[in-house]
Motif scaffolding. Structure first.
Motif: not given
Length: 448
Positions: A245-247, A254-260, A307-309
């Motif tokens: 998700a971070d990639v 969109c920055g970094t992933a906070v939730s996968a 999904g990702v946030i």
């Protein structure tokens, strides 16, 4: 030295932007986690190694720490001295990073110093680049089936290309000398097998690839979709985790992933499944650079979509929810809903929030005493919208401003779609919320 006891709020009552003295050299390390990329967070400051108090310690803070140590992204945040109590002083606490800072010293926090405290609440982290071996089932530390912790997940290792050179490193890390023998018996353990079907060149080089996030409320949250060979498709959620998700977040700015998110959290997609079993380290520039199943147009009616946030996700809502277009403004920052400090909130910002809610334009902005249940957003991020943006995350921001929101002044918005105009071009409206919000008197003119 300052004393911390039950009065730890003494050092956490005010967050500052320049908490480490600029003339001081700062070093970081992770201790007692099995590798340099996992463990108790420790800071070398003013000649001593100390720890971080875990008050407000979260994934954003841990992500900055992992990045600073060149350990990828954070996959797990640990509190309560998970990696054992440290020694020496407590250096800081109450850290509040956005997740995009280059170093921990750039984040808001309590002032850095040497505080005396029991070490029952030291902060810890596991980063995506953490690799720690163990030999199962554990009857003997130096003999058994090899399992490796990738981030926060234990996996067995495919033995096709495993040789004495690799084994020697494992034995050394386990403090077991050198490897004597390496064999590949049939799998008999309970850990997930690291499959050998992933490929590094899964995308045809001549194909243009586009990514987007759908159905999440902003361009920085939602179901992962890939445009490949002329069609939009989804990503199967097998192995989907935070480094993957971070990639995606990085590729989408969109920055970094906070939730996968897995299990089609943002609803089922349509079209083909493009790929699955994505296996990123978290440092790749694009999803196509990660090992995965071969990309194509696959059909599987039982597949779950990934999904990702991302940390740059900004989605508004108006509470308590009786009307979509009127109420106390709350904004989802990454995966956390927060009320907004109203000191610098104006009609330009409000117009963007109303537009994102499909509620027309802002009619009124007011600040009221805090009456909701969500956490008040401290002033570490001030939006400076022009009013022409369609999404809050597209607004310029200022981190140089600091708002004192100790009075918990929240923003209440009224958007134009709250009202239906008929023959009159202008009229007066008075609304009583009934939940502690003062009456709002306004004049509405030519709103639709």
């Amino acid at each position: 030295m300052f004393l911390l006891s039950t009065g730890i709020i003494m050092i956490l009552s005010s967050l500052v932007n320049t908490q480490a003295e600029s003339t001081e050299t700062v070093r970081l390390r992770l201790e007692n986690g099995g590798s340099p990329c996992a463990g108790r967070a420790e800071i070398h400051y003013k000649g001593l190694w100390g720890t971080v108090y875990d008050y407000k310690w979260d994934l954003m803070d841990a992500t900055v720490l992992c990045r600073e140590l060149e350990c990828g992204t954070a996959v797990s945040v640990l509190v309560g001295s998970h990696f054992g109590p440290g020694s020496g002083p407590v250096v800081t606490g109450g850290i509040l990073c956005s997740g995009t800072e280059r170093a921990l010293r750039d984040c808001l926090s309590a002032k850095w110093d040497h505080y005396v405290s029991a070490h029952a609440n030291d902060a810890g982290v596991i980063c995506s680049e953490h690799r720690a071996p163990r030999l199962a089932p554990g009857n003997n530390q130096c003999s058994g089936r090899l399992e490796v912790q990738f981030g926060d997940t234990w996996k067995t290792v495919c033995g096709l290309d495993w040789d004495l050179k690799n084994a020697n490193v494992v034995c050394a890390q386990l403090q077991c000398g050198v490897a004597v023998t390496v064999s590949s018996p049939a799998h008999s353990g309970s850990s997930t097998v690291l499959m050998g079907t992933l490929v590094n060149t899964q995308v045809e080089r001549t194909e243009t690839v586009s990514l987007k996030l759908e159905n999440g409320g902003s361009p920085c949250a939602g179901r992962v979709e890939i445009h490949y060979k002329g069609l939009w498709g989804t990503v199967d959620d097998i192995y989907w985790n935070l480094p993957d998700a971070d990639v995606v977040c990085r590729e989408l700015d969109c920055g970094t992933a906070v939730s996968a998110l897995v299990g089609s959290h943002f609803g089922p997609g349509s079209g083909p499944i493009v790929t699955g079993k994505v296996w990123c380290s978290g440092t790749e520039r694009a999803l196509r650079d990660c090992p995965s199943a071969e990309w194509g147009h696959h059909t599987n009616p039982y597949a779950n979509h990934s999904g990702v946030i991302c940390s740059e996700h900004r989605a508004p809502r108006l509470e308590p929810g009786n009307s979509q277009c009127f109420g106390r403004l709350e904004v989802q920052f990454g995966d956390t809903w927060k009320t907004v400090c109203g000191l610098d909130w104006d009609l330009k910002n409000a117009n963007v929030a109303c537009a994102q809610l499909y509620c027309g334009v802002a009619v009124s902005v007011s600040s009221s005493a805090h009456s909701g249940g969500t956490t008040v957003l401290m002033g570490n991020e001030v939006l400076e919208c022009t009013g022409n943006e369609t999404q809050l995350q597209k607004c310029p921001r200022s981190s140089s401003k600091y708002q004192d929101c100790s009075g918990h002044n929240n923003v209440t918005l009224i958007c134009s779609r709250e009202y239906k105009l008929h023959e009159k071009k202008s009229f007066n409206i008075c609304i009583r919320d009934g939940a502690g919000i003062p009456d709002v008197a306004l004049t509405v003119s030519n709103l639709i």
